[in-house]
Design an enzyme around this catalytic site. Structure first.
Site, PDB file in Angstrom:
ATOM      1  N   HIS A  56       0.856  -1.192   0.000  1.00 43.12           N
ATOM      2  CA  HIS A  56       0.000   0.000   0.000  1.00 43.12           C
ATOM      3  C   HIS A  56       0.890   1.240   0.000  1.00 43.12           C
ATOM      4  O   HIS A  56       1.539   1.534  -0.994  1.00 43.12           O
ATOM      5  CB  HIS A  56      -0.919  -0.055   1.222  1.00 43.12           C
ATOM      6  CG  HIS A  56      -2.015   0.974   1.234  1.00 43.12           C
ATOM      7  ND1 HIS A  56      -2.285   1.801   0.179  1.00 43.12           N
ATOM      8  CD2 HIS A  56      -2.913   1.316   2.203  1.00 43.12           C
ATOM      9  CE1 HIS A  56      -3.313   2.593   0.475  1.00 43.12           C
ATOM     10  NE2 HIS A  56      -3.696   2.323   1.709  1.00 43.12           N
TER      11      HIS A  56
ATOM     12  N   HIS B  87      -1.001  -0.664 -11.731  1.00 44.49           N
ATOM     13  CA  HIS B  87      -1.818  -0.311 -10.573  1.00 44.49           C
ATOM     14  C   HIS B  87      -2.988  -1.268 -10.467  1.00 44.49           C
ATOM     15  O   HIS B  87      -3.538  -1.708 -11.483  1.00 44.49           O
ATOM     16  CB  HIS B  87      -2.326   1.132 -10.688  1.00 44.49           C
ATOM     17  CG  HIS B  87      -2.853   1.699  -9.408  1.00 44.49           C
ATOM     18  ND1 HIS B  87      -4.129   1.457  -8.968  1.00 44.49           N
ATOM     19  CD2 HIS B  87      -2.263   2.465  -8.462  1.00 44.49           C
ATOM     20  CE1 HIS B  87      -4.308   2.080  -7.804  1.00 44.49           C
ATOM     21  NE2 HIS B  87      -3.200   2.688  -7.476  1.00 44.49           N
TER      22      HIS B  87
ATOM     23  N   ASP C  95       3.584   6.096  -7.458  1.00 47.78           N
ATOM     24  CA  ASP C  95       4.627   5.726  -6.499  1.00 47.78           C
ATOM     25  C   ASP C  95       6.022   5.831  -7.123  1.00 47.78           C
ATOM     26  O   ASP C  95       6.987   6.184  -6.437  1.00 47.78           O
ATOM     27  CB  ASP C  95       4.397   4.298  -5.992  1.00 47.78           C
ATOM     28  CG  ASP C  95       3.102   4.164  -5.224  1.00 47.78           C
ATOM     29  OD1 ASP C  95       2.869   4.988  -4.333  1.00 47.78           O
ATOM     30  OD2 ASP C  95       2.320   3.254  -5.526  1.00 47.78           O
TER      31      ASP C  95
END
Length: 434
Positions: free
Chosen positions: A271, A312, A369
């Site tokens: 996460h 994702h 990210d």
């Protein structure tokens, strides 16, 4: 617009028991319809089985909408692209919490509240000193945020709307201060107090890096980039940490405990820890001339090597946040004149993945990210703080969901069911006969 039943129904029939049930179909203002299974167990004696809750809507919410196939992310109906270009993190926080963009006076009042609640209680310094000097900042943040309930116990009546709203303001205001204090404690620096003459992100960077012996001179792009990152990470529908906040909130727990639980969930590498994992992956690759080998290893399922920061779980086409943040990433590297071997590895990896048919066919594009980790590194934020930065931003989304939950009439305590696979009834045998 709340989800409403429509005339369409699903009829479920079990041939073994000859039982059937009519299940209404609910539709929100946009997005897929949902089958209302609330009466399923009562009428049939059966549950549904959905590991990871990938096909289950756990609540009704008007905060964030995602269309993973189209690459759409909306906060309260506003496209993330518009907010990233025209708004600020604090204004976006107001939008998430209150449902509408503020006018000039409303924003001024909100900014004043947040600014003047950014101090942390002096007793928290003693609390921080209870941690080992090399404790992970996320462990410190989780524990310290949870401890706020002990400092504001006289304002924890969750049935009082004003107290709920003040708790939300306190959390948005204080989490940067506490996060900076956690970081400085780990490196042995004195804790810096927030400066009220600075805006939210600049104030945080000063609390992180300023030393008593000299003033801190920040390049303009630093606060600008951080503000953008915070907007992009502010909320993301019913992800693991937000669902955790709602699950804990369903018990009637205080908001500080709920957000501390969200921080704990966010810490997982699957996460919020993903951007930290990106930097570890770049370390493993080592140098730009090793990128080709790394790409080939990533294609080999037996190699055990994964490219972190690509693809994702929700976005099946592209991550709209990554498109926005990519431009800022290059601006930061250019404005700061950063020349870092790991950043060269990252840019070479991005180039290779965007051209390789293997990644293109599987739509494994760089995600938020990937770029956020590069920006944090360029801003000299240590990788142990990456997930903490995520938590600062996501707090505004968490408190928005917590507030919404307390205004939703059909909110119930979370209680998932299970399919039991253990032994059936057994007789106890005394230890002497085992």
């Amino acid at each position: 617009m709340s989800a409403q039943p429509v005339s369409t129904q699903v009829v479920l029939t079990d041939s073994a028991t000859n039982k059937s049930v009519n299940l209404p179909v609910l539709r929100g203002s946009v997005g897929p319809a949902a089958i209302d299974i609330g009466k399923l167990q009562k009428e049939t004696g059966m549950f549904t089985y959905d590991p990871g809750f990938m096909s289950t809507a756990s609540c009704k919410s008007a905060i964030t909408y995602i269309d993973g196939d189209a690459g759409v992310l909306l906060y309260r109906g506003y496209p993330i692209e518009q907010l990233a270009k025209q708004s600020t993190f604090l204004e976006t926080s107001y939008l998430l919490v209150n449902g509408e963009l503020p006018n000039a006076q409303q924003f001024s009042d909100f900014e004043h509240l947040v600014t003047h609640h950014s101090m942390m209680h002096e007793g928290l310094k003693t609390f921080l000193h209870g941690f080992h000097y090399d404790a992970h900042p996320m462990a410190m943040l989780c524990g310290t945020i949870g401890s706020l309930a002990a400092f504001y116990h006289d304002n924890l009546d969750i049935e009082d709307a004003d107290q709920r709203k003040m708790a939300a303001v306190r959390l948005i205001a204080k989490i940067p201060t506490i996060a900076a204090a956690c970081y400085r404690y780990t490196i042995g620096w004195p804790i810096r107090y927030p400066r009220n003459n600075l805006e939210y992100c600049t104030r945080f960077l000063h609390m992180m890096f300023e030393v008593p012996s000299e003033p801190l001179h920040l390049p303009a792009v630093a606060a600008k980039a951080l503000d953008l990152l915070f907007i992009l990470h502010a909320d993301h529908e019913q992800n693991a940490s937000t669902s955790t906040v709602r699950m804990v909130g369903s018990t009637g727990a205080n908001p500080y405990a709920c957000v501390a639980a969200g921080i704990a969930a966010l810490w997982g590498p699957a996460h919020g820890g993903a951007n930290e994992a990106v930097l570890k992956m770049l370390d493993e690759i080592g140098s730009a001339d090793q990128v080709g080998k790394a790409v080939e290893r990533a294609k080999d399922k037996n190699s055990g090597f994964r490219l972190m920061g690509f693809g994702h779980r929700v976005y099946k086409n592209f991550d709209p946040r990554a498109t926005i943040i990519r431009e800022m990433c290059y601006q930061v590297l250019n404005d700061l004149g950063v020349h870092d071997p790991l950043l060269e590895v990252a840019l070479k990896l991005e180039e290779a993945a965007l051209k390789d048919p293997y990644f293109i066919e599987r739509k494994l594009y760089p995600n938020v990210d990937f770029y956020s980790g590069l920006i944090y590194k360029a801003l000299k934020i240590p990788k142990e703080m990456f997930t903490v930065m995520f938590a600062i931003a996501r707090t505004s989304g968490w408190v928005a969901h917590w507030l919404e939950q307390h205004l939703t009439a059909d909110t119930k305590i979370g209680r998932p069911r299970q399919i039991y696979t253990g032994p059936i009834t057994r007789e106890y045998t005394p230890i002497s006969k085992r």
